[in-house]
Design an enzyme around this catalytic site. Sequence first.
Site, PDB file in Angstrom:
ATOM      1  N   PHE A   1       2.091   5.309  -0.351  1.00 46.34           N
ATOM      2  CA  PHE A   1       2.681   6.475  -0.625  1.00 46.34           C
ATOM      3  C   PHE A   1       3.520   6.910   0.666  1.00 46.34           C
ATOM      4  CE2 PHE A   1      -0.731   8.703   0.786  1.00 46.34           C
ATOM      5  CZ  PHE A   1      -0.559  10.070   0.869  1.00 46.34           C
ATOM      6  N   LYS A   2       2.696   6.843   1.849  1.00 46.71           N
ATOM      7  CA  LYS A   2       3.185   7.373   2.973  1.00 46.71           C
ATOM      8  C   LYS A   2       4.568   6.612   3.488  1.00 46.71           C
ATOM      9  CE  LYS A   2      -1.304   8.674   4.522  1.00 46.71           C
ATOM     10  NZ  LYS A   2      -2.361   8.744   5.251  1.00 46.71           N
TER      11      LYS A   2
END
Length: 528
Positions: free
Chosen positions: A153-154
């Site tokens: 998700f980063k």
Amino acid sequence: MQAGALAAEPPARAPAPGLLLGSPPVSPPGDRGALPGVSSVMWYVSTRGMAPRVDFEGALFSGYAPDGGLYMPEELPQLDRETLRQWSTLSYPDLVKELCALFIGPQLISRDDLTGLVDRAFSRFRHKEVVHLSRLRNGLNVLELWHGVTYAFKDLSLGCTAQFLQRFLEKRKQRVTVVGRLPPSSHPGTSGDTGSAAIESVHGAKNVDIIVLLPKGHCTRIQELQMTTVLRENVHVFGVEGNSDELDEPIKAVFADVAFVKMHNLMSLNSINWSRVLVQMAHHFFAYFRCAPSLDTDPLPAVEVVVPTGAAGNLAAGCIAQKMGLPIHLAVVVNCNDIIHRTVQRGDFSLSGAVKPTLASAMDIQVPYNMERIFWLLSGSDSQGTRALMEQFERTQSVSLPEELHSKLSEAVASESVSDETITQTMSRCWEENRYLLCPHSAVAVSYHYQQTDRQQPSPPRCCLAPASAAKFPEAVLAAGLTPETPPEILALERKEARCVAMRKGDDWTLMLRDTIESLSRQRVISS
């Protein structure tokens, strides 16, 4: 926090390195700023109340505020029903653009330029929607936040943050060196998602060099390869023969030298940076709009968003979205490193011995620093109270929340803590029921859904945030008795050339790091 994570936190919360890149714009006397709108300026204040307020550019470059606090918007825009209805049909990238337009302001980045920056940040995502909602059996909704290049998700928040950073650097005609390390709140087995996502977000950038230190043997093989196979001139990876505490020392030594930091334009992009929290707010809006049954009722229906977390960045983003008027219920779920769970349940914000290694390794965190933002938000922007609370925590590693603050926190957020056994059982059950592989961090969230449905308690629609692909954690998949599925892009990493400078036992790591930074500065002078 993750191995190779970008933290570069100065010891004892000294003035943040980014502030040394030139004075960030501060608000003129008497300009209080209207409620953010098309033509207003969005100002940011420190949660501890002792620093000048800054605009988005100042918050982006600063990380920590000079008083040791975290930046938060001075005022939050309130979204009415009509705005929410208009936003409900937007794609994920368009939601990011709407939110960023509110919190950055057209004076700093025009709407056309903002559109281009966000589109560029998401241009290499594998899924056409950028994020994708999988609707599984028995009301299980899984929001896949991991379709970026590094399968975590980063990629979402760091991709946008890097674009904003490069935009302002071009305007300033500056170049920076981003330095990454593991903060001391982590343990050596944590994952390398932040390091790899940060490298991916800035590799090839003409005005950013990035240095990442990774503890050899303490990332997964996949995460290490994602960092060491990016062969670009501005990417510099060191493999350290030591654990997280040991590799932390050279970074702390470098950032303790304020003159050196200023001379070489050093900064960090860790998850306390406001820009990353801002982009993560879009997860909650997208989850709500995709899972709400209808926006034609009054009041608007609620949706429960389940947030697996370590440092509480995604949780802080959800709390801000709540305060803006998004009708979500929040459930935060952690592994057995349970400081957030204890804080929600009992007001017990305290360390509990050493970090315990778990299958959900990116959540193996002792100090969830974004909780400070939540305390400030729920206390009605009480900077004096927040400062006293956090300074006591820094002195004693233990705080009992004031009764009123604890009451507001427990009203805003439900919580749970789960064991490795529950994680593997959840991964196995989800596969049996849906033929769907969860990563261990996503399983932390889905375990809460199973717990609630097994109790047959009535609840609103529920959406579980999924921060990473199972493909990044084959060891955990095997531990759950399942067969890993490895995409071709990850298999291809094994065939790529890798580049990593060894920091061996007995080497002077601080000197090696300083020499690298000085060499990069000399190259800038020559090239200019």
